[in-house]
Design an enzyme around this catalytic site. Structure first.
Site, PDB file in Angstrom:
ATOM      1  N   HIS A  74       0.628  -1.013  -0.120  1.00 39.70           N
ATOM      2  CA  HIS A  74      -0.198  -0.165   0.059  1.00 39.70           C
ATOM      3  C   HIS A  74       0.724   0.755   0.152  1.00 39.70           C
ATOM      4  CE1 HIS A  74      -3.399   2.735   1.244  1.00 39.70           C
ATOM      5  NE2 HIS A  74      -4.226   1.860   0.544  1.00 39.70           N
ATOM      6  N   ASP A 110      -7.881  -5.984  -1.197  1.00 36.50           N
ATOM      7  CA  ASP A 110      -8.858  -6.250  -2.344  1.00 36.50           C
ATOM      8  C   ASP A 110      -8.122  -7.917  -2.453  1.00 36.50           C
ATOM      9  OD1 ASP A 110      -9.519  -4.539  -4.023  1.00 36.50           O
ATOM     10  OD2 ASP A 110      -7.273  -3.223  -4.329  1.00 36.50           O
TER      11      ASP A 110
HETATM   12  N1  AMX Z   1       4.814  -7.186  -4.659  1.00 44.02           N
HETATM   13  C1  AMX Z   1       5.789  -6.980  -5.793  1.00 44.02           C
HETATM   14  N2  AMX Z   1       6.709  -5.794  -5.291  1.00 44.02           N
HETATM   15  C2  AMX Z   1       6.057  -4.752  -4.909  1.00 44.02           C
HETATM   16  C3  AMX Z   1       4.777  -4.712  -4.157  1.00 44.02           C
HETATM   17  C4  AMX Z   1       4.134  -6.579  -4.356  1.00 44.02           C
HETATM   18  N3  AMX Z   1       2.802  -6.372  -3.902  1.00 44.02           N
HETATM   19  N4  AMX Z   1       5.105  -3.981  -3.691  1.00 44.02           N
HETATM   20  C5  AMX Z   1       5.311  -3.372  -3.971  1.00 44.02           C
HETATM   21  N5  AMX Z   1       5.984  -3.205  -4.333  1.00 44.02           N
HETATM   22  C6  AMX Z   1       7.236  -2.913  -5.013  1.00 44.02           C
HETATM   23  C7  AMX Z   1       7.137  -1.666  -6.176  1.00 44.02           C
HETATM   24  O1  AMX Z   1       6.661  -2.303  -7.191  1.00 44.02           O
HETATM   25  C8  AMX Z   1       8.653  -1.439  -5.740  1.00 44.02           C
HETATM   26  O2  AMX Z   1       9.294  -2.001  -7.022  1.00 44.02           O
HETATM   27  P1  AMX Z   1      10.122  -1.099  -7.245  1.00 44.02           P
HETATM   28  O3  AMX Z   1      10.665  -0.085  -6.914  1.00 44.02           O
HETATM   29  O4  AMX Z   1      10.711  -1.947  -8.367  1.00 44.02           O
HETATM   30  O5  AMX Z   1       8.967   0.342  -8.715  1.00 44.02           O
HETATM   31  C9  AMX Z   1       8.833  -1.133  -4.315  1.00 44.02           C
HETATM   32  O6  AMX Z   1       8.344  -2.432  -3.434  1.00 44.02           O
HETATM   33  C10 AMX Z   1       8.851  -0.148  -3.799  1.00 44.02           C
HETATM   34  O7  AMX Z   1       6.990   0.233  -3.415  1.00 44.02           O
HETATM   35  P2  AMX Z   1       6.603   0.968  -1.921  1.00 44.02           P
HETATM   36  O8  AMX Z   1       6.718   1.702  -1.702  1.00 44.02           O
HETATM   37  O9  AMX Z   1       6.495  -0.049  -0.933  1.00 44.02           O
HETATM   38  O10 AMX Z   1       4.687   0.537  -2.742  1.00 44.02           O
HETATM   39  P3  AMX Z   1       4.525   1.709  -3.506  1.00 44.02           P
HETATM   40  O11 AMX Z   1       3.848   2.612  -2.866  1.00 44.02           O
HETATM   41  O12 AMX Z   1       4.586   2.192  -4.500  1.00 44.02           O
HETATM   42  O13 AMX Z   1       3.388   1.055  -4.406  1.00 44.02           O
HETATM   43  C11 AMX Z   1       1.020   0.183  -4.447  1.00 44.02           C
HETATM   44  C12 AMX Z   1       2.006   0.618  -3.518  1.00 44.02           C
HETATM   45  C13 AMX Z   1      -0.157  -0.543  -3.754  1.00 44.02           C
HETATM   46  C14 AMX Z   1       1.171   0.518  -5.609  1.00 44.02           C
HETATM   47  C15 AMX Z   1       2.172  -1.464  -4.265  1.00 44.02           C
HETATM   48  O14 AMX Z   1       1.773  -1.847  -2.720  1.00 44.02           O
HETATM   49  C16 AMX Z   1       1.130  -2.927  -4.958  1.00 44.02           C
HETATM   50  O15 AMX Z   1       1.860  -2.527  -6.140  1.00 44.02           O
HETATM   51  N6  AMX Z   1       0.784  -3.270  -5.327  1.00 44.02           N
HETATM   52  C17 AMX Z   1       0.318  -4.552  -6.040  1.00 44.02           C
HETATM   53  C18 AMX Z   1      -1.133  -4.073  -6.744  1.00 44.02           C
HETATM   54  C19 AMX Z   1      -1.766  -3.753  -5.807  1.00 44.02           C
HETATM   55  O16 AMX Z   1      -2.777  -4.311  -4.144  1.00 44.02           O
HETATM   56  N7  AMX Z   1      -3.231  -2.546  -5.587  1.00 44.02           N
HETATM   57  C20 AMX Z   1      -4.164  -1.983  -4.662  1.00 44.02           C
HETATM   58  C21 AMX Z   1      -3.978  -1.196  -3.755  1.00 44.02           C
HETATM   59  C22 AMX Z   1      -5.092  -0.913  -3.008  1.00 44.02           C
HETATM   60  C23 AMX Z   1      -5.395  -0.160  -3.660  1.00 44.02           C
HETATM   61  O17 AMX Z   1      -5.570   0.911  -4.137  1.00 44.02           O
HETATM   62  N8  AMX Z   1      -7.306  -0.666  -3.706  1.00 44.02           N
END
Ligand code: AMX
Length: 465
Positions: free
Chosen positions: A347, A402
């Site tokens: 998140h 989700d």
């Molecule tokens: N699986 C794999 N990698 C993940 C991850 C996951 N569930 N969550 C974060 N990461 C990765 C990011 O892709 C990023 O990688 P990068 O530096 O290589 O680009 C790194 O970890 C750092 O990310 P973060 O600071 O922890 O997260 P964020 O704030 O940039 O992104 C979110 C948040 C939700 C987009 C991300 O956790 C994600 O992609 N989760 C999976 C999709 C998801 O469940 N989305 C729904 C969120 C809730 C909603 O809005 N409904």
């Protein structure tokens, strides 16, 4: 409808809430018409904002770093959003109330049942917990606005049936826009002090109409176009489930819970922020909400609920329902190694398990403890966080809302994952629209942050080292 508001523990909670001062506005008159309440509240809140501006306008709220500018503005406080506030550890509070607190104090169909979304709408709009009569009046008001003009169906029908349900939904919302009271009032030269009034009319109609548009799309795509008319004896959530084709009391309860918990998640998430930004240009609520839906349709945001169920089903297809934890670990690593995210985990703000996940887990433990897909979701709760932690870069390895919603819907027969984000969108109308009324009532300005180039950053940073 029965209320569970008389429950003793709920009364205790309300007293505590009042003592803690979460409701900063004074008591307003009793009465069931929400407009009257808003008319009283708006001048108080306008005065409050004016005072904050004049007394604290120059107070600093933090330092902006280059990381923040390059990192999607994470941690940068930059928006006013009254209806809810997200704590990284505790999760969402709607006007000061957590999800379990809302489940206790908001009116339900039956004592101890899930909150009625109309009650949450009242809470978001006014900051007050409504009585049963107030919720009934708001339900009736929504029902009276629920008729959809025929051209909306025609606009949706112009799209191929294979178009993604979110594309069909946004098209339906855009077609509703022709009825906008705000755009008509603006064209006729309405004074800005009155902007909130046609915004209120539009947002209430929009909230009233999105379930019918959404149900039409579901029945069009998946049920040979056999449309189910509204049942006016039902509440908002119950009627939505009914129009989709689900009449079991448990599915209706699930829908009430689903709509309530997906309604609002403060202002910085992609859909809420987009709606607020677009409306800041005085685009009407239909245009603004359609824009918000387009953000919700992205896989990192609302589309994740579709992605989760499809991913879980692909696990089952490959490894069967009784997959061991070791096999599951291998599957998670396979997903990560193919350059994908594990949907439903992580998140932008939360740093603990999402309470929206927890309340769905409690619903599952109560109603479907033996469901194999629920058991798989529970295994993922054990398996995924340590792996994401091991990656070393994921800030929050815990599940979000989700990760759970799909298996509940699937259990009750709503198995079409591609449709799930539409349910999220219907729910989000309640939060985004409530805030839009306050945006216009408080006279919030056009949003226009400053952007810079890499060259500007390099120069600025070289100066400061
Ligand atoms: N699986 C794999 N990698 C993940 C991850 C996951 N569930 N969550 C974060 N990461 C990765 C990011 O892709 C990023 O990688 P990068 O530096 O290589 O680009 C790194 O970890 C750092 O990310 P973060 O600071 O922890 O997260 P964020 O704030 O940039 O992104 C979110 C948040 C939700 C987009 C991300 O956790 C994600 O992609 N989760 C999976 C999709 C998801 O469940 N989305 C729904 C969120 C809730 C909603 O809005 N409904």
């Amino acid at each position: 409808m029965e209320s569970n508001g008389n429950d003793e523990s709920a009364n205790m909670l309300m007293k505590t809430v009042a003592l803690l001062g979460w409701y900063s506005t004074p008591h307003v008159q009793n009465g069931n018409d929400i407009r009257t309440h808003l008319k009283e509240l708006i001048p108080e809140q306008q005065a409050r904002l004016k005072k904050i501006k004049s007394e604290y306008g120059k107070v600093q709220l933090g330092n902006i770093t280059v990381d923040m500018v390059l990192g999607g503005m994470r941690g940068m406080t930059g928006l006013l959003w009254e209806t809810s506030l997200l704590d990284p550890d505790e999760g969402i509070r709607f006007r000061g109330l957590s999800i379990p607190e809302c489940q206790k104090v908001l009116p339900a169909v039956k004592t101890g049942g899930e909150p009625l979304p109309e009650g949450l709408l009242w809470l978001l709009l006014t900051g007050k917990v409504p009585s049963k009569e107030q919720v009934d009046a708001l339900s009736a008001e929504l029902r009276s606005r629920a008729t959809i003009p025929d051209h909306v169906y025609k606009a949706i029908d112009a799209l191929p049936i294979t178009a993604h349900p979110m594309t069909q939904f946004t098209t339906g919302v855009m077609a509703l826009q022709v009825q906008s009271e705000f755009s008509k009032a603006y064209e006729s030269g309405i004074h800005k002090s009155k902007y909130w009034e046609p915004t209120f009319e539009d947002t209430l109609s929009l909230i009233a109409q999105v379930p019918s548009v959404a149900a039409y799309i579901y029945r069009r795509i998946y049920k040979n176009g056999k449309i189910i008319p509204a049942n006016d004896s039902l509440d908002y959530g119950g009627n939505f489930a009914h129009m989709l084709g689900f009449d079991s009391p448990e599915m209706q309860e699930l829908m009430r819970l689903y709509v309530t918990i997906h309604s609002d998640h403060e202002g910085g998430n992609v859909s809420a922020h987009t709606g607020h930004l677009v409306a800041s240009a005085l685009s009407d609520p239909y245009l603004s909400f359609a824009a918000a839906l387009n953000g919700l349709a992205g896989p990192l945001h609302g589309l994740a609920n579709q992605e989760v169920l499809l991913w879980i089903k692909s696990v089952v297809n490959e490894c069967g329902e009784n997959i061991s934890k070791d096999q599951l670990k291998d599957y998670v690593w396979k997903t990560l190694n193919s350059g994908k995210v594990v949907p439903g985990f992580g998140h932008g703000v939360l740093r603990k398990t999402d309470p929206r996940y927890m309340c769905q887990r409690e619903f599952a433990l109560k109603h479907l403890p033996d469901d194999p897909l629920f058991q798989l979701v529970s295994k993922l709760y054990d398996v995924v966080p340590p792996i994401l932690t091991e990656l070393g870069k994921v800030k929050n390895p815990w599940p979000n809302v989700d990760a759970h919603s799909g298996v509940l819907l699937n259990y009750y027969g709503l198995t079409e994952a591609r449709y799930y984000t539409v349910l999220f969108g219907v729910s989000r109308a309640i939060g985004i629209c409530s805030q839009l009324i306050w945006d216009r009532a408080l006279g919030l300005p056009l949003e226009r942050p400053k952007s810079v180039t890499m060259e500007w950053l390099e120069k600025q940073c070289n100066k400061s080292v």
